[in-house]
Design an enzyme around this catalytic site. Structure first.
Site, short mmCIF file in Angstrom:
data_model
loop_
_atom_site.label_atom_id
_atom_site.label_comp_id
_atom_site.label_asym_id
_atom_site.label_seq_id
_atom_site.Cartn_x
_atom_site.Cartn_y
_atom_site.Cartn_z
N TYR A 130 5.33 1.52 1.80
CA TYR A 130 4.63 0.47 2.54
C TYR A 130 4.96 0.73 4.00
O TYR A 130 5.99 0.31 4.52
CB TYR A 130 5.11 -0.91 2.08
CG TYR A 130 4.52 -2.08 2.87
CD1 TYR A 130 3.21 -2.05 3.30
CD2 TYR A 130 5.29 -3.20 3.17
CE1 TYR A 130 2.67 -3.11 4.02
CE2 TYR A 130 4.76 -4.27 3.87
CZ TYR A 130 3.45 -4.21 4.30
OH TYR A 130 2.92 -5.27 5.01
N ASP A 140 0.29 1.79 0.79
CA ASP A 140 -0.35 1.26 1.99
C ASP A 140 0.21 2.04 3.16
O ASP A 140 1.31 1.77 3.62
CB ASP A 140 -0.04 -0.24 2.12
CG ASP A 140 -0.61 -0.85 3.38
OD1 ASP A 140 -1.21 -0.12 4.20
OD2 ASP A 140 -0.44 -2.08 3.57
N HIS A 146 -6.06 -6.30 -0.09
CA HIS A 146 -6.20 -4.89 -0.46
C HIS A 146 -6.69 -4.81 -1.89
O HIS A 146 -6.38 -5.66 -2.73
CB HIS A 146 -4.85 -4.16 -0.40
CG HIS A 146 -4.24 -4.07 0.95
ND1 HIS A 146 -4.07 -2.88 1.62
CD2 HIS A 146 -3.71 -5.03 1.75
CE1 HIS A 146 -3.48 -3.10 2.78
NE2 HIS A 146 -3.25 -4.40 2.87
#
Length: 357
Positions: free
Chosen positions: A179, A219, A340
């Site tokens: 992330y 991500d 997302h």
């Protein structure tokens, strides 16, 4: 757009999980046979609070996972705090349960994860001190990683700040779930400077990890090319409270500044890595080609970015069967409550005696 148990031994090895009472050794022969293979189907998703998804969107997401049947699920933005009382050292690999509210939240989450299909997975956590960031990695029990670590320094006992990394090593490849920190809007320690340091460390990591193929997912908080955003001019001109950074390369929407995009391109080039989705999907897809979508109300309505990826080595690109984004449109179909949507990757099996280098 801020995006916002497996116990692990000191050496990074996993212990037997206890997600449900049914877990046991009732089919040892079958598991041993399965462990000769390696994962081929992967899923990544920024859940934007895993607990909220469990409470509000779990039936739909459970059906999606059951139908897709991935071998590995990488989750970002778990937003569950690490174990440890206030002021005490934290155990970033365990969920907090020292207060009545945290015990109840852990109970809700673990109950959901004990049921099909998630009961078929081992899970590793890397968590922040508070309900912020954090990652999780689910691996089918028939696929045992050789090692699991929690920083790009590959030290098993060390967790990346805010739980942003889980690195699993299998026999023939490594899987990195990240992330990536948001770039922010200003040249401050918690914004531009933090992201520059992260990108520098990632560049060093991919170069130093060339001894084994790397599958990097999560991500990544960057849209590499103009084709990766719905409205390039809008994102290039974006400002926060009228502030304009002194360096033109830092101007624009976090994730779409020239500085971030160039550093990301450098990481791919030096690491001999390719973007699996873009390798298969050459044209811009305004309906289903973006993994993040702005707030349906306000100036970000309809503004979308592709910032969730599967990055694979050039040596593996011929084994890519599919890489798909599973959300569509500005109404967030297939996002399961998050901002997302999930992204999946499928690889073909290696031919007998092949050498991946």
């Amino acid at each position: 757009m801020k995006r916002y148990f497996q116990p692990i031994g000191k050496d990074g090895s996993s212990k037997k999980p206890s997600l449900s009472k049914e877990d046991g050794d009732e089919n040892t022969d079958q598991v041993s046979e399965e462990e000769k293979k390696e994962p081929l189907k992967f899923l990544t998703w920024n859940a934007n609070s895993f607990l909220i998804r469990v409470k509000n969107n779990w039936p739909e997401f459970t059906k999606f996972v059951s139908d897709l049947d991935p071998d590995v699920i990488a989750v970002q933005e778990v937003r569950m705090p690490a174990a440890g009382s206030k002021g005490a050292p934290k155990n970033h690999g365990e969920l907090k349960d020292d207060t009545s509210s945290s015990r109840e939240e852990k109970k809700i989450l673990m109950h959901a994860l004990s049921r099909p299909p998630f009961g078929n997975y081992r899970v590793w956590w890397s968590l922040a001190d508070s309900k912020y960031a954090g990652t999780a990695l689910f691996v089918k029990k028939c696929f045992q990683p050789k090692k699991v670590s929690f920083s790009i320094d590959q030290k098993a006992s060390k967790h990346e700040p805010e739980g942003r990394v889980i690195l699993a090593e299998f026999e023939s490849f490594r899987l990195l779930n990240t992330y990536v920190p948001n770039n922010g809007w200003k040249d401050e320690e918690t914004s531009f400077q933090r992201r520059r340091k992260w990108d520098k460390r990632m560049l060093e990591f991919v170069v130093q990890s060339s001894d084994k193929p790397l599958i990097w997912c999560g991500d990544l908080n960057v849209s590499h090319e103009e084709i990766d955003v719905s409205h390039p001019e809008f994102f290039s001109a974006a400002k926060h409270n009228g502030y304009v950074p002194p360096n033109k390369e830092d101007c624009g929407q976090p994730g779409f500044t020239l500085a971030e995009r160039r550093r990301f391109g450098g990481i791919l080039k030096e690491g001999k890595l390719v973007d699996a989705y873009r390798l298969l999907h050459k044209e811009k897809d305004m309906e289903g080609g973006f993994s993040w979508s702005g707030n349906p109300i306000g100036k970000y309505r309809g503004k979308r970015m592709r910032i969730d990826y599967f990055i694979v080595p050039e040596a593996l690109k011929d084994r890519i069967v599919a890489c798909e984004i599973h959300g569509q449109g500005i109404e967030l179909k297939g996002f399961y409550g998050s901002d997302h949507c999930p992204v999946s990757l499928e690889l073909s099996e290696t031919s007998s005696g092949s050498n991946q280098s």
